[in-house]
Scaffold this active site. Structure first.
Site, PDB file in Angstrom:
ATOM      1  N   GLY A   1     -23.026 -10.627  22.119  1.00  0.00           N
ATOM      2  CA  GLY A   1     -24.416 -11.044  22.316  1.00  0.00           C
ATOM      3  C   GLY A   1     -25.353 -10.419  21.294  1.00  0.00           C
ATOM      4  O   GLY A   1     -26.255 -11.086  20.762  1.00  0.00           O
ATOM      5  N   GLY A   2     -25.155  -9.150  21.000  1.00  0.00           N
ATOM      6  CA  GLY A   2     -26.000  -8.481  20.002  1.00  0.00           C
ATOM      7  C   GLY A   2     -25.807  -9.097  18.623  1.00  0.00           C
ATOM      8  O   GLY A   2     -26.771  -9.280  17.863  1.00  0.00           O
ATOM      9  N   SER A   3     -24.574  -9.450  18.299  1.00  0.00           N
ATOM     10  CA  SER A   3     -24.298 -10.096  17.008  1.00  0.00           C
ATOM     11  C   SER A   3     -24.915 -11.487  16.968  1.00  0.00           C
ATOM     12  O   SER A   3     -25.422 -11.927  15.926  1.00  0.00           O
ATOM     13  CB  SER A   3     -22.791 -10.197  16.779  1.00  0.00           C
ATOM     14  OG  SER A   3     -22.219  -8.911  16.789  1.00  0.00           O
ATOM     15  N   ALA A   4     -24.873 -12.203  18.096  1.00  0.00           N
ATOM     16  CA  ALA A   4     -25.501 -13.531  18.158  1.00  0.00           C
ATOM     17  C   ALA A   4     -27.003 -13.407  17.894  1.00  0.00           C
ATOM     18  O   ALA A   4     -27.590 -14.232  17.187  1.00  0.00           O
ATOM     19  CB  ALA A   4     -25.242 -14.160  19.524  1.00  0.00           C
TER      20      ALA A   4
ATOM     21  N   LYS B   1     -19.279 -15.499  21.962  1.00  0.00           N
ATOM     22  CA  LYS B   1     -17.876 -15.795  21.594  1.00  0.00           C
ATOM     23  C   LYS B   1     -16.926 -15.242  22.640  1.00  0.00           C
ATOM     24  O   LYS B   1     -17.253 -14.319  23.401  1.00  0.00           O
ATOM     25  CB  LYS B   1     -17.536 -15.199  20.221  1.00  0.00           C
ATOM     26  CG  LYS B   1     -17.638 -13.679  20.063  1.00  0.00           C
ATOM     27  CD  LYS B   1     -16.404 -12.884  20.424  1.00  0.00           C
ATOM     28  CE  LYS B   1     -16.551 -11.391  20.118  1.00  0.00           C
ATOM     29  NZ  LYS B   1     -15.557 -10.534  20.758  1.00  0.00           N
TER      30      LYS B   1
ATOM     31  N   VAL C   1     -24.445  -8.060  28.373  1.00  0.00           N
ATOM     32  CA  VAL C   1     -24.397  -6.945  27.416  1.00  0.00           C
ATOM     33  C   VAL C   1     -23.135  -6.116  27.667  1.00  0.00           C
ATOM     34  O   VAL C   1     -22.684  -5.987  28.795  1.00  0.00           O
ATOM     35  CB  VAL C   1     -25.671  -6.079  27.584  1.00  0.00           C
ATOM     36  CG1 VAL C   1     -25.654  -4.880  26.647  1.00  0.00           C
ATOM     37  CG2 VAL C   1     -26.902  -6.939  27.312  1.00  0.00           C
TER      38      VAL C   1
ATOM     39  N   ASP D   1     -19.252  -8.534  14.042  1.00  0.00           N
ATOM     40  CA  ASP D   1     -19.119  -9.893  14.580  1.00  0.00           C
ATOM     41  C   ASP D   1     -20.221 -10.838  14.099  1.00  0.00           C
ATOM     42  O   ASP D   1     -20.232 -12.012  14.479  1.00  0.00           O
ATOM     43  CB  ASP D   1     -19.151  -9.859  16.117  1.00  0.00           C
ATOM     44  CG  ASP D   1     -17.891  -9.250  16.711  1.00  0.00           C
ATOM     45  OD1 ASP D   1     -16.846  -9.266  16.020  1.00  0.00           O
ATOM     46  OD2 ASP D   1     -17.944  -8.759  17.845  1.00  0.00           O
TER      47      ASP D   1
ATOM     48  N   ALA E   1     -20.140  -6.823  26.912  1.00  0.00           N
ATOM     49  CA  ALA E   1     -19.198  -7.750  27.539  1.00  0.00           C
ATOM     50  C   ALA E   1     -18.029  -8.092  26.636  1.00  0.00           C
ATOM     51  O   ALA E   1     -17.059  -8.690  27.076  1.00  0.00           O
ATOM     52  CB  ALA E   1     -19.934  -9.037  27.904  1.00  0.00           C
ATOM     53  N   GLY E   2     -18.140  -7.772  25.315  1.00  0.00           N
ATOM     54  CA  GLY E   2     -17.132  -8.250  24.360  1.00  0.00           C
ATOM     55  C   GLY E   2     -17.395  -9.692  23.971  1.00  0.00           C
ATOM     56  O   GLY E   2     -16.512 -10.393  23.467  1.00  0.00           O
TER      57      GLY E   2
END
Ligand code: ATP
Length: 303
Positions: free
Chosen positions: A102-105, A13, A96, A137, A98-99
């Site tokens: 990615g971890g939430s995805a 996002k 990573v 997120d 990055a805001g």
């Protein structure tokens, strides 16, 4: 025959706007945001297994019980009561720290994948409730598209798709820790408070110029990401309609009305930065995809 494996795409996002509007009773920051899923995806492959295993080839993110993918699998099995395991492979593309969530995805991808693999039939609201316990997120990563997002990220209002555009996303060499960015916000405050109402109205009207005019990020000045001004200047010089940091950083993006302008800007940014991505708005969230069978003929091109 029960399914043996599923493949999931999970979009990253960008924050078209991020404002801090107060403090919640639990002490967390109350946020007001417009979030946009983009077609920079994580790809996850989940296979039935008696064990719980995670592989992230080529990634330096630790594979342990703090990994969002493992947390999601454990939360799913806990909620459903299924006595089962899963072997997860994540081909990580989203940078990573990055805001870009990615971890939430990854967590959203595991929830959607397990739901399909084990035919558990959990609703979107059940998946979002499980996901919110893993990370703020994750509900948006499940929902995707364009949303107005409040609270810590858990209150979602789906919006019509944002107007067609291209994003050039630049990840500097150093990432940002989200909790540290918020601690700095508490000390420093922010001169920037984007007008999320105006941006929502512009999204609804299909007005890209209005979306860009209302864009902004209240965490940008305090993020600690030293390269943000230089990246923004390069994006602006190369024709971005607007440029801003996403989330708590460190990635910065520019918005472009057409592909040619975005490609030219991306090429210019690549002379100074290694991680530059060209992306478009994605209209969905984490989802199971059918992969073409090996050896299957690809469809004839449409004329
Ligand atoms: P957000 O916008 O949600 O704050 P982010 O892009 O800033 O996301 P991520 O890259 O999602 O941050 O995650 C950052 C931290 O979470 C890293 O320090 C990493 O070690 C940890 N982490 C745990 N699981 C994962 C995962 N599957 N992918 C990426 N980071 C993970």
């Amino acid at each position: 025959m029960p399914k043996q494996a599923v493949t999931v795409l999970a979009p990253a996002k960008l924050n078209l706007a991020l404002d801090v509007v107060g403090t919640l009773p639990n002490g967390y920051h109350d946020l007001d945001m417009v979030m946009q899923a983009i077609d920079l995806h994580e790809t996850l492959v989940l296979r039935r297994s008696r064990y719980l295993d995670l592989h992230m080839p080529g990634s330096f993110v630790p594979v342990n019980n703090k990994n969002t993918a493992i947390k999601a699998a454990l939360a799913f099995f806990d909620y459903t009561g299924l006595l089962a395991g899963v072997d997860i492979t994540i081909h990580k593309r989203v940078p990573v720290r990055a805001g870009m969530a990615g971890g939430s995805a990854d967590a959203a991808g595991v929830l959607v994948g397990l739901n399909d693999l084990y035919d558990a039939r959990l609703s979107m609201s059940e998946l979002c409730a499980i996901g919110a316990g893993i990370g703020a997120d994750v509900p948006f990563a499940l929902m995707g598209g364009t949303c107005r997002v409040r609270g810590v990220g858990d209150l979602l209002k789906p919006l019509p798709s944002c107007p067609a555009c291209w994003f050039v996303v630049v990840m500097p060499s150093v990432g940002i820790s989200t909790p540290e960015a918020f601690q700095r916000y508490d000390r420093m405050g922010s001169p920037v408070h984007p007008d999320c109402n105006a941006q929502e109205a512009a999204v609804r009207a299909g007005d890209l110029a209005g979306v860009c005019a209302a864009a902004g990020n209240a965490l940008e000045h305090c993020s600690g990401a030293t390269e943000t001004p230089a990246i923004r200047a390069l994006l602006d010089q190369n024709g971005a309609l607007t440029s801003l940091m996403t989330g708590s950083g460190a990635a910065v993006f520019g918005v472009f009305a057409d592909k040619a302008a975005a490609e030219t800007a991306a090429a210019a940014l690549r002379r100074s930065y290694e991680q530059v991505y060209l992306a478009r708005p994605d209209h969905g969230g984490a989802r199971v995809v059918r992969m073409p069978r090996r050896g299957a003929k690809s469809p004839a091109p449409q004329t």
